[in-house]
Design a protein around this motif. Structure first.
Motif, PDB file in Angstrom:
ATOM      1  N   ALA A  46       0.832  -1.207   0.000  1.00  0.00           N
ATOM      2  CA  ALA A  46       0.000   0.000   0.000  1.00  0.00           C
ATOM      3  C   ALA A  46       0.866   1.255   0.000  1.00  0.00           C
ATOM      4  N   SER A  47       1.931   1.238   0.789  1.00  0.00           N
ATOM      5  CA  SER A  47       2.831   2.388   0.871  1.00  0.00           C
ATOM      6  C   SER A  47       3.486   2.675  -0.474  1.00  0.00           C
ATOM      7  N   ILE A  48       3.949   1.620  -1.139  1.00  0.00           N
ATOM      8  CA  ILE A  48       4.624   1.793  -2.426  1.00  0.00           C
ATOM      9  C   ILE A  48       3.659   2.305  -3.492  1.00  0.00           C
ATOM     10  N   ILE A  49       2.437   1.729  -3.538  1.00  0.00           N
ATOM     11  CA  ILE A  49       1.447   2.158  -4.531  1.00  0.00           C
ATOM     12  C   ILE A  49       1.099   3.627  -4.349  1.00  0.00           C
ATOM     13  N   VAL A  50       0.825   4.022  -3.103  1.00  0.00           N
ATOM     14  CA  VAL A  50       0.467   5.422  -2.826  1.00  0.00           C
ATOM     15  C   VAL A  50       1.639   6.356  -3.113  1.00  0.00           C
ATOM     16  N   GLN A  51       2.837   5.884  -2.775  1.00  0.00           N
ATOM     17  CA  GLN A  51       4.035   6.680  -3.024  1.00  0.00           C
ATOM     18  C   GLN A  51       4.209   6.959  -4.514  1.00  0.00           C
TER      19      GLN A  51
ATOM     20  N   SER B 266       4.373   6.769   3.435  1.00  0.00           N
ATOM     21  CA  SER B 266       4.716   6.276   4.772  1.00  0.00           C
ATOM     22  C   SER B 266       3.523   6.342   5.706  1.00  0.00           C
ATOM     23  N   LEU B 267       2.755   7.430   5.601  1.00  0.00           N
ATOM     24  CA  LEU B 267       1.584   7.607   6.458  1.00  0.00           C
ATOM     25  C   LEU B 267       0.557   6.505   6.206  1.00  0.00           C
ATOM     26  N   VAL B 268       0.338   6.173   4.935  1.00  0.00           N
ATOM     27  CA  VAL B 268      -0.608   5.102   4.594  1.00  0.00           C
ATOM     28  C   VAL B 268      -0.117   3.766   5.153  1.00  0.00           C
ATOM     29  N   GLY B 269       1.180   3.490   5.013  1.00  0.00           N
ATOM     30  CA  GLY B 269       1.744   2.248   5.541  1.00  0.00           C
ATOM     31  C   GLY B 269       1.568   2.138   7.046  1.00  0.00           C
ATOM     32  N   ILE B 270       1.831   3.238   7.747  1.00  0.00           N
ATOM     33  CA  ILE B 270       1.676   3.253   9.205  1.00  0.00           C
ATOM     34  C   ILE B 270       0.212   3.026   9.590  1.00  0.00           C
ATOM     35  N   MET B 271      -0.714   3.663   8.862  1.00  0.00           N
ATOM     36  CA  MET B 271      -2.142   3.519   9.169  1.00  0.00           C
ATOM     37  C   MET B 271      -2.613   2.075   8.955  1.00  0.00           C
ATOM     38  N   VAL B 272      -2.081   1.405   7.918  1.00  0.00           N
ATOM     39  CA  VAL B 272      -2.440   0.006   7.681  1.00  0.00           C
ATOM     40  C   VAL B 272      -1.998  -0.849   8.859  1.00  0.00           C
ATOM     41  N   LEU B 273      -0.776  -0.601   9.365  1.00  0.00           N
ATOM     42  CA  LEU B 273      -0.276  -1.354  10.522  1.00  0.00           C
ATOM     43  C   LEU B 273      -1.121  -1.081  11.759  1.00  0.00           C
TER      44      LEU B 273
END
Length: 439
Positions: free
Chosen positions: A247-252, A262-269
């Motif tokens: 998700a982080s890579i796609i959004v990035q 990074s924010l999206v990745g953290i929110m998924v976790l």
């Protein structure tokens, strides 16, 4: 005296004397401003006014550091280490030493490359993965200088060429600083300009394989292995971590923003529970703290650049440089690459070097008639030069930390000297050729 040269000279001298880089940049900026005819108030105002330009990069680093540490807590590194040890030790026991060596080389290279983009943990994976492999490497008599070259290649080449993770940060800095210096470029131009320099690093890696191919004997000393290898890993958390990374890579990629990615990745976790709420604050804070220094350097470097531009001495420097170089583009490019090497060797950060050299190099390069791709290659190469080989760089400190757990690996002679020879020299040669070719 030219204020730009004075400011950069002061900053370089203080940095080489191991004075904190942020302090060196600040002192250099103040002295440069005063020499350039600004009063103290105007100098401070220019410096403070320029600080905001580094906020985006600083926040990107902070969030990336937090995300990286959160990912490392899910158990992904432990799973990878156990898989590596299981396969490598089996190969060693069956006396297939060539296959075992090749596996170690490929796994470490893949991990180093992925640490810059796919799993952006930077050097955090090295202390976890390398120490457990020391015993096997000793048994196979692998020269650790080769391991250093493999790791450093994976830590440096991706960010200078691949626009994802740390690469998106580095290349974003190039775009931003060239824009501030008067040259608007697209992010997609950076990989094109840096491709040949990346090939130069690959040539250096091949040279390292040849130079360090012979067996090297090490004493088989007891090595303390990270106890986290024994902890139980939650398979579901591993799955959620993979989802967060994707998700982080796609959004990035979609937003060209490491902050949002990074924010999206953290929110998924957070949402999936892979990052426990009661532990989240400590984990994210520690991760941000890990990357905070580079963020402060970037902010200070933008203030430094603002003062240099405010003095008006950049134009004077360009005019003087044209007289010295007498229109000889080849010599001018070589000199600028060497200056970039010296700056990065002193600071230890390619990311912090770009704002320092861009304000000076871009006007000179434009006056010399270099094309956009040539200027991008010049700035990008001059910035990355010295990351490998610098005693103060993460790209050398990380490998040494992992390989010197038994006290048999010297930071200068076994890490810095080999990486300087096999990466900085090819980078200068291939960078010089590329810039001249792009003319």
């Amino acid at each position: 005296m030219n204020a730009v040269l004075i400011a950069v000279g002061v900053m370089l001298i203080l940095s080489l004397l191991r004075i904190n880089v942020v302090l060196s940049l600040t002192v250099g900026a103040v002295i440069g401003g005063l020499v350039g005819g600004l009063n103290l108030t105007d100098t401070i105002e220019a410096f403070v006014g320029g600080l905001g330009g580094g906020a985006n990069i600083a926040l990107s680093y902070a969030l990336l550091g937090g995300f990286a540490l959160a990912i490392s807590r899910t158990g992904i590194p432990e799973v990878l280490v156990k898989a590596i040890l299981k396969v490598v030790q089996r190969e060693g026991d069956s006396q297939k030493q060539g296959a075992a060596k090749a596996l170690i080389f490929l796994v470490l290279l893949a991990m180093a490359i992925m640490s810059q983009n796919l799993i952006p943990v930077h050097i955090a994976f090295i202390p976890l993965i390398v120490p457990p492999l020391i015993k096997v490497m000793n048994m196979l008599q692998i020269d650790r200088r080769l391991i250093v070259c493999i790791l450093t290649f994976g830590l440096v080449m991706p960010y200078m060429f691949i626009p994802a993770g740390f690469g998106l940060l580095y290349q974003g800095i190039i775009v931003e600083q060239l824009g501030l210096a008067g040259l608007e470029i697209s992010l997609s131009d950076v990989p094109k300009a840096m491709a040949f320099v990346a090939v130069g690093m690959a040539v250096g890696l091949i040279g390292a394989f040849f130079a360090f191919r012979k067996p090297r004997q090490y004493d088989d000393l007891k090595v303390e292995v990270t106890s986290s290898l024994d902890k139980e890993v939650n398979t579901l958390h591993i799955l959620f971590a993979v989802v967060a990374l994707i998700a982080s890579i796609i959004v990035q990629v979609m937003t060209d923003s490491m902050i949002i990615g990074s924010l999206v990745g953290i929110m998924v976790l957070y949402i999936t529970g892979a990052l426990k709420v009661k532990e989240a604050d400590e984990v994210l804070s520690d991760g941000m703290r890990m990357m905070a220094f580079v963020g402060f350097v970037m902010i200070s470097a933008n203030g430094f650049s603002a003062v240099i531009n405010a003095t008006g001495d950049v134009e004077t420097l360009v005019t003087g440089a044209m007289t010295i170089f007498n229109g000889n583009v080849s010599i001018a490019v070589l000199v600028m690459l060497i200056v970039g090497l010296i700056v990065t060797m002193g600071i230890g950060s390619s990311f912090a070097t770009i704002p320092i050299i861009a304000a000076i190099f871009v006007p000179i390069a434009m006056e010399l008639g270099l094309s956009e791709l040539a200027i991008i290659c010049l700035i990008g190469t001059a910035g990355v030069l010295g990351d490998a080989g610098s005693p103060a760089s993460d790209s050398t400190l990380g490998p040494t930390a992992g390989l010197n757990v038994d006290g048999q690996h010297n930071h200068i002679w076994d890490t810095c000297v080999p990486t300087f020879i096999f990466y900085n020299i090819p980078q200068i040669i291939f960078g010089w050729i590329a810039v001249v070719f792009f003319l």
